[in-house]
Design a protein around this motif. Sequence first.
Motif, mmCIF file in Angstrom:
data_model
loop_
_atom_site.group_PDB
_atom_site.id
_atom_site.type_symbol
_atom_site.label_atom_id
_atom_site.label_comp_id
_atom_site.label_asym_id
_atom_site.label_seq_id
_atom_site.Cartn_x
_atom_site.Cartn_y
_atom_site.Cartn_z
ATOM 1 N N GLY B 93 0.720 -1.380 0.266
ATOM 2 C CA GLY B 93 -0.091 -0.008 0.048
ATOM 3 C C GLY B 93 0.640 1.159 0.111
ATOM 4 N N PRO B 94 0.217 2.449 -0.084
ATOM 5 C CA PRO B 94 1.136 3.641 -0.020
ATOM 6 C C PRO B 94 1.984 3.765 1.230
ATOM 7 N N PRO B 98 7.581 9.111 8.218
ATOM 8 C CA PRO B 98 6.881 9.238 9.530
ATOM 9 C C PRO B 98 6.582 10.773 9.646
ATOM 10 N N THR B 99 7.420 11.476 9.026
ATOM 11 C CA THR B 99 7.195 12.843 8.920
ATOM 12 C C THR B 99 5.801 13.302 7.967
ATOM 13 N N THR B 100 5.312 14.338 7.981
ATOM 14 C CA THR B 100 4.027 14.606 7.035
ATOM 15 C C THR B 100 4.158 15.826 6.494
ATOM 16 N N SER B 172 -7.310 9.352 13.272
ATOM 17 C CA SER B 172 -8.091 9.120 12.221
ATOM 18 C C SER B 172 -7.302 9.155 10.975
ATOM 19 N N VAL B 173 -7.552 8.379 10.041
ATOM 20 C CA VAL B 173 -6.716 8.539 8.656
ATOM 21 C C VAL B 173 -8.096 8.447 7.493
ATOM 22 N N GLY B 174 -8.072 9.285 6.832
ATOM 23 C CA GLY B 174 -8.806 9.132 5.640
ATOM 24 C C GLY B 174 -8.519 9.770 4.360
ATOM 25 N N ASP B 175 -9.220 9.592 3.376
ATOM 26 C CA ASP B 175 -8.837 10.052 1.710
ATOM 27 C C ASP B 175 -9.167 11.652 1.511
ATOM 28 N N THR B 176 -10.398 11.986 2.104
ATOM 29 C CA THR B 176 -10.730 13.240 1.687
ATOM 30 C C THR B 176 -10.816 14.295 2.857
ATOM 31 N N SER B 216 2.127 13.104 2.975
ATOM 32 C CA SER B 216 2.582 13.382 1.385
ATOM 33 C C SER B 216 2.101 12.407 0.558
ATOM 34 N N SER B 217 1.528 11.333 1.123
ATOM 35 C CA SER B 217 0.719 10.258 0.256
ATOM 36 C C SER B 217 -0.601 10.756 0.043
ATOM 37 N N GLY B 218 -0.998 11.963 0.476
ATOM 38 C CA GLY B 218 -2.304 12.480 0.289
ATOM 39 C C GLY B 218 -3.433 12.188 1.243
ATOM 40 N N LYS B 219 -2.854 11.233 2.187
ATOM 41 C CA LYS B 219 -3.994 10.852 3.261
ATOM 42 C C LYS B 219 -4.207 12.216 4.095
ATOM 43 N N TRP B 220 -5.296 12.246 4.517
ATOM 44 C CA TRP B 220 -5.835 12.979 5.820
ATOM 45 C C TRP B 220 -5.519 12.612 7.140
ATOM 46 N N LEU B 221 -4.816 13.401 8.010
ATOM 47 C CA LEU B 221 -5.007 12.551 9.244
ATOM 48 C C LEU B 221 -5.437 13.574 10.294
ATOM 49 N N THR B 222 -5.961 12.963 11.172
ATOM 50 C CA THR B 222 -6.773 13.948 12.516
ATOM 51 C C THR B 222 -6.317 13.304 13.877
ATOM 52 N N VAL B 223 -5.917 14.130 14.498
ATOM 53 C CA VAL B 223 -5.493 13.740 15.964
ATOM 54 C C VAL B 223 -6.495 14.686 16.782
#
Lengths: 167, 365
Positions: B93-94, B98-100, B172-176, B216-223
């Motif tokens: 997978g993509p 670790p750094t974003t 959370s990790v999402g695509d949009t 950098s992969s385009g994933k959206w992360l939320t904490v």
Amino acid sequence: MAEHTPDRDFIEFVSGRVLWLRRIAFLLCEDWHHADDLAQTALTKLYAVWPKARSADNLDAYLRTILVNTYINETRRPLWKRLVSADTGVLLDVPERAPDSDAALDLRAALAKLPPRQRAAVVLRYYCDLSVEQTAAELNCSPGTVKSQTARGLDALRRILQAQPSL
Amino acid sequence: MTGMPEDPGSQLTALTELAAPATAIDLYKACDDGYRLRLRRRRTNRALTGTAAVGVLGVAATVLTIAHSPATHGAGQQAAGQLPAGQQVTTGGPTSPPTTAGGAPHSPSTAPSTPGPGIAQTGGVRVPASFGWLPQGMAFIDEGPSAGTSTYTAAAGTTAGKAAGQPRVFLSVGDTGPASMSSKIPVQGLGTSAYWVAGTGQSVVPGQADLIWQDSSGKWLTVSGDSLDPATAAATLEHVARTIVVGQAPLPLPIQIRGLAPAALGVNQVVLTHPAPGHTGPANLNIGLNTTDDSLSVFVEPTGTTQGPWTWGTSACKDSGGWNICVVADPRAATELPGGVNGLLAHIQGLGTDPAHWSADLFAN
């Protein structure tokens, strides 16, 4: 099985909205017992996401959307399709009529004949008094679709009500 | 003959005012079921209490809710857990460092329904991101993928399951990205664009709002956090975010299903609760298997734990490799299993309580 201690703010929020939710559910499904099931499911789903949902801008709309989506999703089930096609079952559980209930019962029978999304559009627009835009947001469709669904729904209701004798 | 009234709203209102039977709506049942649903859906919160319980409740038509609360962990049980956090792999997978990198802000709650991370039937069970640093009191981590959800979510807390008022941290990790937001506050050191955000009409309070960024992969992360100390919540969550390890990583599990083809059993959900790095304690596992309606689950607790009873289906349990393993299925799902629940249970093997021996390959020959 261990008891879970409900989030107090959830109880406070929904305790005053149970009847409101049940009535919307009833208008959607035309059956009080099924309405209880729909409302129960909606509340369950809301509680499942409550840690995040509690900060939503409009919790009433959030809960109502869950309810409507639950209802619409259920109409896609074969079992439900069989149930709603059974015309004889629609009114069986109606309690004793109130003196002026004939018109309401006519409307109830007519509503039962509307497709689910048309019915939801009519209920949201005219019972919940939502705007076209608000209804569109809750049904996840365009305002134009809401207008057409509502217009078709009302037109169908008129035709159905004019065609059937009073109950 | 009755015509459509000029005011449909009044007529609809009158309809709801007809005499109705007493309501059967049970708020507390909704809470109980919803609490369990949190676990099942891997939403942002996982609701678990301290004693053994699993249940599934038919809600509305055929909606089935599988419930699981970590059982009372027997005294003297060997600690099972302490997975190495943030293991990274180079395949499957993509991947991203670790750094974003930054991106536009979003709110994960507004993400549309797109296919979620899914659960690989081959290649093992993987998660798209893992916690790195956690506050000292965060002793347990809940993680694992769910199929068919738009957002992957993991949680860390002070207990193995939610306890009222106890702090929790969510990832959370999402695509949009977000559909709307009220305002944002930039966050430094987390890529070129990282923000505290809140929904439309809400004020943004760092530490109470969501901290979001795009990697950098385009994933959206939320904490985000719950019940954190307001004085330090913002700094805590920012540090949690900076140490998130992004990239598909295997999630080793304490059991394995042997001798069954993966295609025979779709995996809808894996929820592993295990001690956070530096902590000890019991682990537990919940696997949702797909028949036709999510009505089959495998629950794993340390040997000595009393699981059940389940009121919603047929169950069978055994001890294997230091674990008490239970298969629970509703009657219809049970009939779809060759040999019933006992037939499936016979294929499940415990891998011991030492996480070094666990495997992300849920299926094996």
